[in-house]
Each structure stands twice: as C-alpha cells, then as structure tokens.
Design a protein around this motif. Structure first.
Motif, short mmCIF file in Angstrom:
data_model
loop_
_atom_site.label_atom_id
_atom_site.label_comp_id
_atom_site.label_asym_id
_atom_site.label_seq_id
_atom_site.Cartn_x
_atom_site.Cartn_y
_atom_site.Cartn_z
N ALA A 285 -1.60 0.67 15.68
CA ALA A 285 -0.93 1.81 15.06
C ALA A 285 -1.25 1.97 13.59
CB ALA A 285 0.58 1.67 15.24
N GLY A 286 -1.76 0.92 12.92
CA GLY A 286 -1.98 1.03 11.48
C GLY A 286 -0.65 1.04 10.75
N GLY A 287 -0.60 1.75 9.64
CA GLY A 287 0.63 1.87 8.88
C GLY A 287 0.76 0.92 7.71
N GLY A 288 -0.26 0.05 7.50
CA GLY A 288 -0.22 -0.86 6.36
C GLY A 288 0.48 -2.16 6.70
N LEU A 289 0.54 -3.03 5.68
CA LEU A 289 1.14 -4.35 5.84
C LEU A 289 2.59 -4.32 5.39
CD1 LEU A 289 -1.76 -6.63 4.52
CD2 LEU A 289 -1.23 -5.98 6.89
N ALA A 290 3.48 -4.65 6.30
CA ALA A 290 4.91 -4.65 5.98
C ALA A 290 5.23 -5.64 4.88
CB ALA A 290 5.73 -4.94 7.23
N GLU A 291 4.52 -6.80 4.87
CA GLU A 291 4.82 -7.81 3.86
C GLU A 291 4.42 -7.37 2.45
OE1 GLU A 291 1.01 -9.31 6.03
OE2 GLU A 291 2.84 -8.19 6.48
N GLU A 292 3.59 -6.33 2.35
CA GLU A 292 3.23 -5.77 1.05
C GLU A 292 4.03 -4.51 0.74
OE1 GLU A 292 -0.96 -5.28 0.70
OE2 GLU A 292 -1.40 -7.41 1.03
N GLY A 293 5.03 -4.22 1.57
CA GLY A 293 5.89 -3.07 1.33
C GLY A 293 5.26 -1.74 1.70
N GLU A 294 4.17 -1.77 2.45
CA GLU A 294 3.48 -0.52 2.80
C GLU A 294 4.21 0.18 3.95
OE1 GLU A 294 -1.12 -1.29 1.53
OE2 GLU A 294 -0.50 -2.05 3.49
N ASP A 295 4.30 1.49 3.85
CA ASP A 295 4.96 2.33 4.85
C ASP A 295 4.14 3.61 4.94
OD1 ASP A 295 6.64 3.67 6.53
OD2 ASP A 295 8.24 3.95 5.07
N ILE A 296 3.11 3.58 5.79
CA ILE A 296 2.05 4.58 5.76
C ILE A 296 2.09 5.46 7.00
CG2 ILE A 296 -0.46 4.85 5.88
CD1 ILE A 296 -0.68 2.37 4.08
N GLU A 297 1.98 6.76 6.77
CA GLU A 297 1.91 7.76 7.84
C GLU A 297 0.49 8.29 7.94
OE1 GLU A 297 3.49 12.33 8.74
OE2 GLU A 297 4.10 11.26 6.93
N LEU A 298 -0.05 8.38 9.14
CA LEU A 298 -1.37 8.97 9.34
C LEU A 298 -1.25 10.48 9.42
CD1 LEU A 298 -1.96 5.99 10.03
CD2 LEU A 298 -3.53 6.83 11.80
N VAL A 299 -2.19 11.18 8.75
CA VAL A 299 -2.19 12.65 8.72
C VAL A 299 -3.62 13.12 8.99
CG1 VAL A 299 -1.75 14.72 7.37
CG2 VAL A 299 -0.31 12.68 7.04
N GLU A 300 -3.81 13.80 10.10
CA GLU A 300 -5.12 14.36 10.43
C GLU A 300 -5.13 15.84 10.07
OE1 GLU A 300 -7.97 13.48 14.06
OE2 GLU A 300 -6.48 15.00 14.62
N LEU A 301 -6.16 16.25 9.33
CA LEU A 301 -6.29 17.64 8.90
C LEU A 301 -7.68 18.15 9.20
CD1 LEU A 301 -4.72 17.49 5.30
CD2 LEU A 301 -3.61 18.35 7.38
N GLY A 302 -7.79 19.44 9.46
CA GLY A 302 -9.10 20.08 9.48
C GLY A 302 -9.67 20.08 8.07
N ILE A 303 -10.98 19.97 7.95
CA ILE A 303 -11.58 19.89 6.63
C ILE A 303 -11.30 21.15 5.81
CG2 ILE A 303 -13.80 20.67 7.56
CD1 ILE A 303 -13.17 18.39 4.46
N ASP A 304 -11.30 22.31 6.45
CA ASP A 304 -11.04 23.55 5.70
C ASP A 304 -9.62 23.56 5.15
OD1 ASP A 304 -13.62 24.52 6.20
OD2 ASP A 304 -13.01 25.35 8.14
N GLU A 305 -8.66 23.12 5.96
CA GLU A 305 -7.28 23.05 5.48
C GLU A 305 -7.15 22.02 4.36
OE1 GLU A 305 -2.71 22.05 6.95
OE2 GLU A 305 -4.36 22.01 8.41
N ALA A 306 -7.80 20.88 4.52
CA ALA A 306 -7.72 19.85 3.49
C ALA A 306 -8.25 20.37 2.16
CB ALA A 306 -8.50 18.62 3.93
N LEU A 307 -9.37 21.08 2.19
CA LEU A 307 -9.93 21.63 0.95
C LEU A 307 -8.99 22.66 0.34
CD1 LEU A 307 -13.63 22.00 2.14
CD2 LEU A 307 -12.80 20.43 0.38
#
Length: 232
Positions: free
Chosen positions: A179-201
């Motif tokens: 699932a990813g999301g980073g390392l809990a022991e480092e305090g990471e709380d990460i959400e994955l976000v997929e975007l189309g390149i045109d929207e991202a730009l």
C-alpha cells in the motif's frame, strides 16, 4: 572556533567530539579544507546545532570582483542530499504523486500544510538511485524498474546545502507490491494521488506548489515522456 588561537569548542559537545544523534563527530571542521575558489578563504566554522540536521555559521574572507576584501559570516543548514522521482504512465498519460503534511509550509502561510509532491527522500548512506528506489517503494508501494536520471539541482543555495537528484521512471499496477504510505515510525502519513499530466500541469501554482514537483512536471512536458514530437 576552530583555528589556532581561536576559542576551542567546549568538551563533550555533540557533533564535535562526541557522537550526535546520528553518530557524527567533527562537524565543526566542514569547509575548512575548501580551496576551489581563490576568492574565498574559510577562516572559521562554528557548529550551532546538531540534532538530525546540522546548522553552522562560517566566517569567510571574500575578495569581491572589484578587488576589495570583506569578512563575511554565512549560515548554512545541512540536511544532507536527497533524491526525487516522477512516476509516469505514458500509455494512460498519468503521473503518480503523493500528498503529505508539511509543517514548515503550514507555519509559513499554507492553508493546511498538505502538499502534492513527487516522492522524495534523503540519500542517507545510499547512492542516489538506490535511495530513490527505496523512497518510491516506501511512499507509493511500487517497486520500480529502470530509472532515468534527469538532472541535479541545488534547491535553495543561499542557505541550504542540499543537492537534489532528479529521476523519472514508468509505473504500473503490476509494480505495486504493497500500500505504500511511508514509514509510520518516521511519522509519515502519505496519500497517493494519480493525476493526468494535463491536469497536473494546470494545477501548478494552485495546489501544486512544491518546487521539485513543478520542475519534474515541466521536464516531463517539455522533453520527457509527455513532450510533443519534434517536427522533422
């Protein structure tokens, strides 16, 4: 102070003569051996803080272009070097970003401190490619294949020593192992976000305001996987 005749560091100082939190000593000596620029002579280095990162103030003798010489004090923040990566799917024209809370942005006026970014992290003791493979897996759950080294850049050279290594690599659901999301022991709380390149730009300057991410998206559009074919 670290030159003959100057004040000696207090004994038992973390980062100087006893290990700091990361096991380092001699941090007050960094820069004293620099000889690459004949206009600059490092006179003294004072270690201000050594916790996870290192802050120093360095006194230099600086010869200006008009010939006059001045004594300057320069403060540097040393967090080590880092790496970042743009994960892209050329067939679907998407990029995979992450969203995470950044307190420095929050305290400096960002509404909630939640930034959209390309995956990134410090090298620690790894080579840049090994580090970014580690970070990509920890943050997104993807074990990436072949990577492209795009460029290197100093992100804030007026005060921060960090050099950032920029990479890009394709991704797909086949590469995702957890699932990813980073390392809990480092305090990471990460959400994955997929975007189309045109929207991202289009979102650059609104809710994509992280410099490394902007640089990678613009590279992708100008000369990377989403660049328009050149005529002829």
């Amino acid at each position: 102070m670290n030159r003959p005749g100057a004040d000696a560091p207090e004994p038992g100082t973390p980062g100087i003569d006893v290990p700091d939190r990361r096991g380092r000593t001699g941090l007050h000596l960094t820069g004293l051996d620099l000889t690459g620029n004949p206009r600059v002579e490092v006179l003294d280095v004072r270690l201000l803080t050594s916790n996870w990162y290192v802050t120093r103030t360095t006194r230099i003798r600086f010869r200006h272009r008009d010939g006059h010489v001045s004594i300057e004090d320069r403060e540097t923040y040393d967090r080590g070097n880092g790496a970042t990566i743009l994960l892209y799917d050329p067939a679907r024209r998407t990029v995979l970003l992450i969203r995470q809370f950044r307190y420095p942005a929050y305290v400096n006026g960002h509404p909630d401190g939640e930034l959209l970014e390309a995956p990134a992290g410090l090298l620690d003791d790894d080579a840049p490619e090994a580090a970014i493979r580690r970070e990509a897996h920890e943050e997104t759950g993807h074990r990436i294949g072949e990577v492209q080294r795009v460029f290197e850049a100093y992100m804030s050279p007026g005060s921060i020593t960090e050099k950032l290594y920029f990479f890009a690599a394709p991704y797909s659901e086949r590469d995702r192992t957890d699932a990813g999301g980073g390392l809990a022991e480092e305090g990471e709380d990460i959400e994955l976000v997929e975007l189309g390149i045109d929207e991202a730009l289009q979102r650059i300057g609104t809710d994509i305001i992280d410099a490394k991410t902007i640089m990678l998206l613009q590279w992708a559009a100008l000369s990377g996987p989403f660049a328009a074919p050149r005529a002829g």
